[in-house]
Write a protein that holds these residues in place. Structure first.
Motif, PDB file in Angstrom:
ATOM      1  N   TRP A 156       0.823  -1.211   0.000  1.00 51.70           N
ATOM      2  CA  TRP A 156       0.000   0.000   0.000  1.00 51.70           C
ATOM      3  C   TRP A 156       0.857   1.262   0.000  1.00 51.70           C
ATOM      4  CZ3 TRP A 156      -3.969  -1.822   4.260  1.00 51.70           C
ATOM      5  CH2 TRP A 156      -4.850  -2.735   3.677  1.00 51.70           C
ATOM      6  N   HIS A 179       0.260   7.766  -6.283  1.00 39.65           N
ATOM      7  CA  HIS A 179      -0.721   8.697  -5.711  1.00 39.65           C
ATOM      8  C   HIS A 179      -0.031   9.806  -4.928  1.00 39.65           C
ATOM      9  CE1 HIS A 179      -4.273   6.431  -6.885  1.00 39.65           C
ATOM     10  NE2 HIS A 179      -3.644   5.331  -6.514  1.00 39.65           N
ATOM     11  N   ALA A 210     -10.079  -3.132   5.827  1.00 36.75           N
ATOM     12  CA  ALA A 210      -9.723  -2.262   4.709  1.00 36.75           C
ATOM     13  C   ALA A 210     -10.798  -1.215   4.464  1.00 36.75           C
ATOM     14  CB  ALA A 210      -9.499  -3.105   3.453  1.00 36.75           C
ATOM     15  N   GLN A 211     -12.056  -1.560   4.686  1.00 35.93           N
ATOM     16  CA  GLN A 211     -13.138  -0.596   4.489  1.00 35.93           C
ATOM     17  C   GLN A 211     -13.052   0.530   5.507  1.00 35.93           C
ATOM     18  OE1 GLN A 211     -17.051  -2.294   4.731  1.00 35.93           O
ATOM     19  NE2 GLN A 211     -18.072  -0.457   3.982  1.00 35.93           N
ATOM     20  N   SER A 234     -10.211   2.781   4.550  1.00 30.58           N
ATOM     21  CA  SER A 234     -10.553   3.652   3.423  1.00 30.58           C
ATOM     22  C   SER A 234     -11.334   4.870   3.897  1.00 30.58           C
ATOM     23  CB  SER A 234     -11.360   2.863   2.398  1.00 30.58           C
ATOM     24  OG  SER A 234     -11.777   3.700   1.341  1.00 30.58           O
ATOM     25  N   LEU A 278      -8.884   7.290   5.664  1.00 31.48           N
ATOM     26  CA  LEU A 278      -8.005   7.984   4.724  1.00 31.48           C
ATOM     27  C   LEU A 278      -8.771   9.060   3.958  1.00 31.48           C
ATOM     28  CD1 LEU A 278      -5.856   5.035   3.314  1.00 31.48           C
ATOM     29  CD2 LEU A 278      -5.129   6.836   4.887  1.00 31.48           C
ATOM     30  N   ARG A 279     -10.003   8.768   3.568  1.00 29.89           N
ATOM     31  CA  ARG A 279     -10.824   9.777   2.890  1.00 29.89           C
ATOM     32  C   ARG A 279     -11.107  10.965   3.812  1.00 29.89           C
ATOM     33  NH1 ARG A 279     -13.536   8.068  -1.802  1.00 29.89           N
ATOM     34  NH2 ARG A 279     -13.068   5.908  -2.375  1.00 29.89           N
ATOM     35  N   CYS A 295     -12.302  14.348   1.883  1.00 31.75           N
ATOM     36  CA  CYS A 295     -13.237  13.925   0.840  1.00 31.75           C
ATOM     37  C   CYS A 295     -14.603  14.555   1.082  1.00 31.75           C
ATOM     38  CB  CYS A 295     -13.356  12.412   0.823  1.00 31.75           C
ATOM     39  SG  CYS A 295     -14.553  11.793  -0.357  1.00 31.75           S
ATOM     40  N   ARG A 346     -21.356   9.127   2.788  1.00 29.01           N
ATOM     41  CA  ARG A 346     -21.002   7.709   2.830  1.00 29.01           C
ATOM     42  C   ARG A 346     -21.197   7.137   4.218  1.00 29.01           C
ATOM     43  NH1 ARG A 346     -17.729   5.383  -1.005  1.00 29.01           N
ATOM     44  NH2 ARG A 346     -16.620   4.237   0.614  1.00 29.01           N
TER      45      ARG A 346
END
Length: 252
Positions: free
Chosen positions: A170, A178, A232-233, A236, A239-240, A245, A251
């Motif tokens: 990652w 990225h 992992a969800q 995510s 991190l967003r 974000c 979400r």
């Protein structure tokens, strides 16, 4: 006066288990004077801290360990997965008693290691490679969070970070593909560090670590998640959030 609080981080035993699970570069420092630093062909730290080590069968340390049980220190260096000026993120030292196994014991030990981490070098046991085992008396973990001595039972009771098996991939992907994401994460750095070269350094369930390579010195900064994550969800989402974000609230 306001108190400066450090961001939450994994406890020392968990950090030690994570370093051991990552299996970084190792060196054996024996007490018999045969060599200053011995680089093993392979090493594997078991969950309780006992360590299996492979050496060439004709190495002087093998002969010494066959004659008597010796004390030794195994040093494991935790290297960052991206190229850095100072690549070592932490060190784990396991101090204990080392002894050489006979061929049959060695093959059984090699099979035990293979169940956890298959490696073709294990096939050399009895064919040019000898197995030694290090039984731990104490452990010391040293990294940016501090230096802490651990008893073997504390090490055995901890578990590695849930992302340690995927962290290398990652972070390399973040570094190579990225850089825009790294730029967004840089907004959480202190003002005086935002002019340096920012690199992804580490990832665990408590947060992300960035290395700022400046002209005179390097700085490591931990950016905390809003809560510890385990999947992992969940990672995510955090991190967003750190990236700002705009759709995160919807979400969630």
């Amino acid at each position: 006066m306001s108190e400066n609080r450090r961001p939450p981080a994994p406890p020392p035993a968990e950090r030690a288990r994570t370093m051991a699970a990552r299996g970084g570069r190792a060196a054996l420092l024996p007490s018999d004077g045969t060599d200053d630093r011995v680089v093993p062909l392979l090493h594997h730290v078991h969950p309780g801290g006992r360590t299996t080590v492979l050496l060439d069968d004709d190495h002087p340390l093998v002969g010494a360990a066959r004659r008597a049980e010796l004390t030794a220190v195994l040093e494991i260096a935790d290297h960052a997965p991206v190229p850095l000026r100072e690549p070592v993120r932490g060190l784990l030292w396991i101090t204990g008693w080392i002894r050489a196994l006979d061929v049959e014991e060695g093959r059984r030990a090699a099979l035990e290691v293979a169940d956890a981490k298959p490696d073709p070098r294990l096939l050399d046991v009895g064919h040019g490679a000898a197995v030694l085992t290090l039984d731990p008396a104490s452990l010391v973990v040293a990294d940016a969070e501090g230096t802490v001595s651990l008893r073997p039972e504390l090490f055995a009771a901890a578990v590695p970070d849930p992302f340690c098996a995927h962290e290398d991939h990652w972070l390399r992907h973040l570094e190579l593909s990225h850089r825009d994401v790294v730029g967004l994460l840089s907004q959480h750095l202190p003002e005086n560090l935002r002019g340096g070269h920012v690199r992804p350094l580490g990832l665990d369930r408590f947060g992300l670590r960035l290395r700022v390579e400046a002209a005179e010195e390097d700085h490591d900064v931990r950016i905390a998640f809003s809560r510890p994550v385990a999947t992992a969800q969940e990672l995510s989402v955090e991190l967003r959030r750190l990236m700002g974000c705009p759709f995160l609230a919807q979400r969630r």
